[in-house]
Design a protein around this motif. Structure first.
Motif, short mmCIF file in Angstrom:
data_model
loop_
_atom_site.label_atom_id
_atom_site.label_comp_id
_atom_site.label_asym_id
_atom_site.label_seq_id
_atom_site.Cartn_x
_atom_site.Cartn_y
_atom_site.Cartn_z
N VAL A 1 14.99 -7.67 -7.44
CA VAL A 1 14.24 -7.86 -8.15
C VAL A 1 13.62 -8.81 -6.79
O VAL A 1 12.13 -9.69 -6.88
CB VAL A 1 15.50 -8.96 -8.55
CG1 VAL A 1 14.29 -10.06 -9.16
CG2 VAL A 1 15.33 -8.55 -9.71
N ALA A 2 14.20 -8.85 -5.87
CA ALA A 2 13.67 -10.07 -4.55
C ALA A 2 14.44 -9.17 -3.17
O ALA A 2 15.75 -8.49 -3.59
CB ALA A 2 13.85 -11.29 -4.99
N PHE A 3 14.13 -9.88 -2.07
CA PHE A 3 14.83 -9.21 -0.89
C PHE A 3 13.94 -9.58 -0.19
O PHE A 3 13.37 -10.61 0.47
CB PHE A 3 13.39 -7.22 -0.96
CG PHE A 3 13.75 -6.32 0.42
CD1 PHE A 3 14.14 -5.27 0.38
CD2 PHE A 3 12.83 -6.94 1.13
CE1 PHE A 3 15.21 -4.72 1.33
CE2 PHE A 3 12.95 -5.80 2.49
CZ PHE A 3 13.70 -5.40 2.59
N ALA B 1 19.06 -7.00 -0.51
CA ALA B 1 18.34 -6.83 -1.81
C ALA B 1 19.09 -7.53 -3.13
O ALA B 1 19.94 -7.13 -3.45
CB ALA B 1 18.06 -5.57 -2.45
N LEU B 2 18.13 -8.50 -3.47
CA LEU B 2 18.85 -8.67 -5.46
C LEU B 2 18.20 -7.40 -5.99
O LEU B 2 17.50 -7.39 -6.04
CB LEU B 2 18.06 -10.14 -5.78
CG LEU B 2 19.17 -10.78 -6.64
CD1 LEU B 2 20.22 -11.29 -6.05
CD2 LEU B 2 17.85 -12.22 -6.47
N TYR B 3 19.57 -7.09 -6.98
CA TYR B 3 19.03 -6.25 -8.20
C TYR B 3 18.95 -6.12 -9.18
O TYR B 3 20.50 -7.71 -9.67
CB TYR B 3 20.37 -4.68 -7.20
CG TYR B 3 19.80 -3.90 -6.99
CD1 TYR B 3 18.13 -2.79 -6.47
CD2 TYR B 3 19.59 -4.16 -5.00
CE1 TYR B 3 17.85 -2.17 -5.54
CE2 TYR B 3 19.50 -3.22 -4.13
CZ TYR B 3 18.56 -2.22 -4.20
OH TYR B 3 17.65 -1.51 -3.34
N CYS C 1 18.01 -13.34 5.71
CA CYS C 1 17.90 -12.70 4.60
C CYS C 1 18.22 -13.29 3.95
O CYS C 1 18.20 -12.48 2.34
CB CYS C 1 18.09 -11.44 4.91
SG CYS C 1 19.24 -10.40 5.01
N ILE C 2 19.78 -13.28 3.40
CA ILE C 2 20.38 -13.78 1.86
C ILE C 2 20.00 -14.78 1.03
O ILE C 2 19.09 -14.79 0.26
CB ILE C 2 21.73 -14.27 2.67
CG1 ILE C 2 22.64 -12.76 2.40
CG2 ILE C 2 22.23 -14.67 1.11
CD1 ILE C 2 23.98 -13.37 3.25
N ASP D 1 14.17 -17.23 -5.12
CA ASP D 1 13.62 -18.06 -6.01
C ASP D 1 14.82 -17.91 -7.35
O ASP D 1 14.00 -17.59 -8.61
CB ASP D 1 12.47 -16.86 -6.22
CG ASP D 1 11.51 -16.74 -5.16
OD1 ASP D 1 11.77 -18.16 -4.95
OD2 ASP D 1 11.13 -15.96 -4.83
N ILE D 2 15.92 -17.45 -7.05
CA ILE D 2 16.78 -17.33 -8.03
C ILE D 2 17.75 -18.60 -8.45
O ILE D 2 18.07 -18.89 -7.42
CB ILE D 2 17.50 -16.34 -9.03
CG1 ILE D 2 18.22 -15.92 -7.66
CG2 ILE D 2 16.03 -15.03 -8.65
CD1 ILE D 2 19.41 -14.42 -7.74
#
Lengths: 542, 542
Positions: A49-51, A40-42, A80-81, A87-88
Motif C-alpha cells: 500500500v505504501a513504501f 513497506a505497508l501491506y 522510512c517508517i 497517508d494512513i
C-alpha cells in the motif's frame, strides 16, 4: 513435510486481531539492508500500500574494515517508517516485524545506544580474523561446531566480531551491556528491550540450532556471558510494544506490537512461500542467493564442505540453507557501465530499461554463445569448490574468438551466471535437498530473457511471483502471524502468494547446456591457482 | 659472425651497374602477399620513390580450403608494377626482385600457365592433411626430416599440397610440368623460366638446407621427380631477364635482370638489416612474426619441439628461424570493431588514427592492468607449448573484476600480445639464439605506446627502423646485390638502414612484468584442455 504444520503459538497474541481478507488493518514490514532500509505497508492480502526507502553508507575507516553507523541506520529507519505510514491512520497498523542483514553486530549500553559502529559480514579487519579462526580450530572440531550452529567455520558470523572487540578493544567490551544484531537493535529501539529471532541468531555462530537457544557449550568455550546476548525467540512472536519514546520518534502508535522477524534471506523465502521442501527462492540482485527449506537440520560433513549453512527458518521447526555467489547482476551492471554508454543513452531517450536493451541484444546470439563462456567471479567466488568464499577468484571470459561480438558477450554473461547458479543447485541437491522450482525475486527477476536462460541452463522451472519486495513481505507476514491476522503460515501464504509468469526449460537446448555445464565446471579449478598467483602479484604492488 | 661475410657472387653480374649512392638508377622490390601485392620502387639509398598496390582475395571452394587464383595474382602484380614505374623511365630500373608468401604452391604447364589454383599454407583440406602427416611419420623420423629440411613436420609446407594433388587429382598431377611457389611462378612469367631461392624453397619441406639443394632423399621418399621443381638458387642471383612478352605485359624494359628473392619474412628481415646474430625482426600486423638470423643451421630436438623452423636466409650461408603467433594486432582490431564505435567516429571526425586513441586510453591504466590478463589466442595459438599451432586455442580474459574498465581491457590486450611475444623470444633463446634488440615493422610498429609496452614487458630494446615496407625493401636490396648496385649485403644495409626511434625498458617495471610473465605462462596450460572440450562441444553443434 512442513505443509500444514502448526506454527508455534505467537506470544502476546493480539486478541482484537481479526481474520484477514478485506480487513482494514495493515501490516508493516521493515527491511534493514546493507546499503539502505525499506518500510513497506501491506494490506493483509499481500498488496503493498505504501513504501518508504532511505539509503545509508558503509564506512571503511581502514582498508578492508566495513562498518555501518547504527545511529544513522536508526535515523533512516525512522524516516522510512514515517514515509510508509504518512497517508494512513497509524492506528490501523496491526503490527510490525523486520527483516535485517545478517552478521553485522555492535555493542550497546543498557539504553540501547551503540558504543561502537556495527561491524559487518564482509569486514576483514586483522587479516580476515585469521587468528580467531585458528583459535576456533584449536578449541573445537569444525564439524562439531557445524553440528551445533549449522554454520561452517568462517570469519563472517557475528561472534568473531565480538571476539575481535574483546581482544582488541577491551575498554569497549567492558562497557557493553549487550552485543546486538540489527534485528535486536531495532526491536530495542522500538520496545525498550532487545530480542532476536532464531533465524537471525543463526547468523551469529552461537545459536544451538537444534535446541533453538544460545549454545551453552559455545558460551563456555568463548568465555562470553550469556547476558551479553539478547533473548532468542522464534520468528513471528510479539517481542514487545512500541514505547512512548519510540512512538514519538517514528509516528507508530504507542503499544503497537513489534514482532520478531528474521534474517533477510529467511524473510525473503517466507515472502515467496518457501516454507516447505521443493520450491527454492532465487534472489538475484547484484549478488545471487538461493534459499531452500528443510524439515530437519542437515549438518553433514558434505554440507559443511560445500559451505552450505543450516539456519533456523522464520517458520519455527523448519531450517533453511543458503547458497550465495557475489557476482550475479553486478556482472551485467559492469558490462553496462563499461560498454553500454550508447545503449544507456538510447534507453533513456526512449524511456525503457537499459537492461532490457542488453538482454534483447543477447537474444541475437546463439544459445551457448558460440563457445564463449564466462566465469562470473568479478567480485570473487561465493560458492563452488571449497574454499566456499574465495576472494582471490576473479572473472574470466574463455573461448574468445574473432567471431564473437557484443551479443555473444552479453549472452555469455547471462549464461555464465546461470551456470554458476546451476553449480549451486547441484551442491544443495548432492546434500539431499530438493529444488523442484525456483521462485525468482530481485532485479534479475525482472528480465524474462534472463529467467528463460536460467531455466534452459539449469533445466528447471523458474517462476516469477507477484512480489516486489520479498523480505519486507516476509516481515509483514511475520507481523500478521504474530498479531493473529493470519491463522498460521500456510494461511498467510495462501492469502498473499501469487505468480506472474512461469518459465519452462526448452527441451531442445537441454543437451547443449548439459555439455556446456560439464565444461563450465572445469574452469574454476583450472584458474584457481592462477588467481592465487595474481592475488600475490597484486599484493606485492601495494 | 655474418658481419663482413662475402656474399655469394651474384650470377650474371650486370657489368654496367655502377656503385650506388646518388646514382639515378632505381631498384624494384615486389612483395606478393596473401591478400594483395605491392610493387615499390626504391632509390639505392633506400628511399621509396613510388609504390603500387593491388588487392586480391583468397577463395574457399569448400570449407577450410584456402586457395589463391594465380591468374588473378599475376594480373594484379602487373598492375602494381605498372603503377610503380608510371612516373619514371623504366630503363632506369636496374633490376627487380621479389618477396613472396611461403608454402602456397600450384602446378603449371611448360608455358608457366597454372593448371590448378594455388593451395595456401592455411588450407586444411582433407582434415588438415592428417593422412599425409601419418604417412610421413611412417617413412621418416620427424627429427631426421627436421635435420634435412629445418621444418618441423606439419601440414603447411608446399610438399604436402603437392602430395595431396598427386593422391587426389592424378589427372592434374600428370599434366604438371612443374609445381611452383609464387616466387618461381612470377619469375617464370617475367623471364620465361622458373627459379626459386633457397629461402623460398625452405618453405616446401623438400630443400636440404645444409646442401642448399633439393633433397635427393626426400625426392626418393616421396617419389617426386626433381624435374617437377624449379632450379633452386641463392637469393640475390640474376635468374633471367625480362622477356619481350612480359615487357609488353608489365612495362618493364626487355632484358632487365630479374633477381631471385625470398620468403617474405626473410626479405623483411633483410630489409631491416637482420643479417647477423643479435637483432631480430618483429613484424606485427594482424599476426606477429619474429625472425632471427643464425650463422649455422640449428636443427635440435628442442628447436623442433618448440615448432621453430630453420630456413635458409636471403643472405647465403645464413639461416633464419621464425616465430609466429596468429593473434596479434587482430585482437586490438577485434576490440575496435566490437567496442570502439564511438572512438572510431571521434577519430574520423578529428582525422586521427583510432588505434592511437585506443592506445592512449590504455595508457590511463596501470602497468599490469591491475591484474587483468589476456591470452590473445582469438585466432588460435601460434606458438607456445607444443602443439605449436593449436587451432582449438582461443582467447581468454583472466582476472576480471568490477574495477576494471575500458582502459584496463585495452592495456591487457597490448600487454597480452607482448607477453605472448616474450614467450616466443624465450623459446628461441632457449635454443641458443640471441635476441638483443627487436626491429619493429608492420602496423603494430606505428604505435609508440605499444612498442614501449613491448619493451617493458619483454625487457628488451625495441627499435623502429625507417622502413615502410620491409619485404619490398629486402627484395630491392636483393635486386641491388644481384645487379651489383651494392658491393655486398653489409654495404647495402649500411646504405639503406636508418632508425626512427628506440624504446628501452623502464627498469622500475621489470620486476612487475617478470612476475606477470610467470603467471602468464600458467594460462595456456590451464586452459588447453577446456579449449579441446569447447572445440568438441562446438563440433557437436554443427
Amino acid at each position: 513435510m512442513a505443509q500444514g504444520r502448526t506454527p508455534v503459538p505467537p506470544q502476546g497474541h493480539k486478541e482484537e486481531g481479526v481474520n484477514p481478507i478485506g480487513d482494514p488493518l495493515f501490516l508493516l514490514g521493515l527491511d534493514v539492508g546493507t546499503s539502505g532500509c525499506r518500510s513497506a505497508l501491506y494490506a493483509p492480502d499481500g498488496n503493498m500500500v505504501a513504501f518508504g526507502y532511505r539509503e545509508y553508507s558503509e564506512y571503511s575507516p581502514k582498508p578492508s574494515w566495513v562498518e555501518l553507523d547504527p545511529g544513522e541506520v536508526w535515523t533512516k529507519v525512522r524516516g522510512c517508517i514515517g514515509e510508509s505510514i504518512a497517508d494512513i491512520d497509524p492506528g490501523e497498523v496491526a503490527g510490525l516485524s523486520l527483516s535485517a542483514l545478517g552478521e553485522a553486530v555492535m555493542p550497546i549500553d543498557s539504553e540501547g545506544n551503540h558504543l561502537y559502529p556495527a561491524i559487518t559480514a564482509y569486514d576483514a579487519r586483522s587479516s580476515g580474523y585469521g587468528d580467531i579462526l585458528k583459535w576456533w580450530k584449536g578449541e573445537i572440531d569444525p564439524l562439531d561446531l557445524f553440528a551445533i550452529t549449522g554454520t561452517p567455520l568462517n570469519s563472517m558470523p557475528s561472534v568473531n566480531k565480538v571476539l575481535w572487540i574483546k581482544e582488541n578493544m577491551p575498554e569497549v567490551f567492558e562497557k557493553a551491556n549487550k552485543f546486538v544484531c540489527f534485528e535486536d537493535f531495532i526491536i530495542h529501539k522500538l520496545t525498550g528491550r532487545p530480542a532476536i529471532s532464531h533465524s537471525m541468531a543463526s547468523r551469529t555462530m552461537m545459536l544451538d540450532i537444534s535446541r533453538r537457544d544460545w549454545s551453552e557449550e559455545l558460551l563456555d568455550l568463548t568465555d562470553l556471558d550469556g547476558e551479553l546476548l539478547s533473548r532468542a525467540l522464534p520468528s513471528g512472536c510479539v517481542a514487545g510494544e512500541v514505547t512512548g519514546e519510540s512512538s514519538g520518534e517514528t509516528g507508530l502508535p504507542r503499544g503497537m506490537p513489534v514482532v520478531t522477524g528474521g534474517h533477510d534471506q529467511a524473510c525473503g523465502s517466507l515472502g515467496v512461500g518457501v516454507i516447505g521442501e521443493g520450491p527454492v527462492m532465487d534472489a538475484s540482485g547484484s549478488v545471487e542467493c538461493i534459499a531452500a527449506a528443510m524439515g530437519k537440520p542437515v549438518v553433514t560433513e558434505q554440507m559443511m564442505g560445500f559451505g552450505q549453512c543450516c539456519n533456523c527458518h522464520t517458520v519455527e521447526g523448519l531450517y533453511l540453507t543458503l547458497g550465495f555467489f557475489p557476482s550475479s547482476g553486478i556482472v551485467l551492471r559492469w558490462y553496462r557501465d563499461t560498454f553500454a554508454e550508447r545503449e544507456k543513452e538510447e534507453a533513456e531517450r526512449r524511456g525503457v530499461d537499459v537492461y532490457d536493451a542488453l538482454t534483447a541484444e543477447a537474444s541475437k546470439a546463439q544459445p551457448g554463445a558460440s563457445g564463449l563462456m564466462l566465469l562470473p567471479h568479478l567480485f570473487g567466488s561465493g560458492t563452488g569448490q571449497p574454499p566456499t568464499l574465495n576472494r582471490n577468484s576473479r572473472g574470466a571470459i574463455i573461448g574468445l574468438s574473432m567471431f564473437h561480438n557484443r551479443a555473444s558477450i552479453i549472452r555469455a554473461i547471462l549464461e555464465g551466471v546461470a551456470l554458476e547458479l546451476r553449480r549451486l543447485l547441484e551442491f544443495i541437491e548432492v546434500c539431499g535437498i530438493q529444488a523442484t522450482e525456483l521462485r525468482a525475486v530481485g532485479g534479475g527477476a525482472r528480465s524474462p530473457v534472463w529467467l528463460q536462460v536460467k531455466s534452459n541452463v539449469t533445466n528447471r522451472t523458474f517462476i516469477r511471483p507477484d512480489v516486489t519486495e520479498a523480505p519486507s513481505l516476509g516481515a509483514a507476514i511475520l507481523a500478521g502471524v504474530g498479531t493473529g491476522i493470519y491463522r498460521d503460515f500456510d494461511n498467510a501464504i495462501q492469502t498473499v502468494y501469487r505468480e506472474i509468469s512461469r518459465f519452462e526449460p526448452d527441451p531442445s537446448l537441454v543437451p547443449l547446456y548439459d555439455r556446456q555445464y560439464e565444461v563450465y565446471k572445469e574452469i574454476y579449478p583450472a584458474l584457481v591457482g592462477i588467481y592465487d598467483d595474481l592475488a600475490e602479484l597484486g599484493s606485492c604492488d601495494n
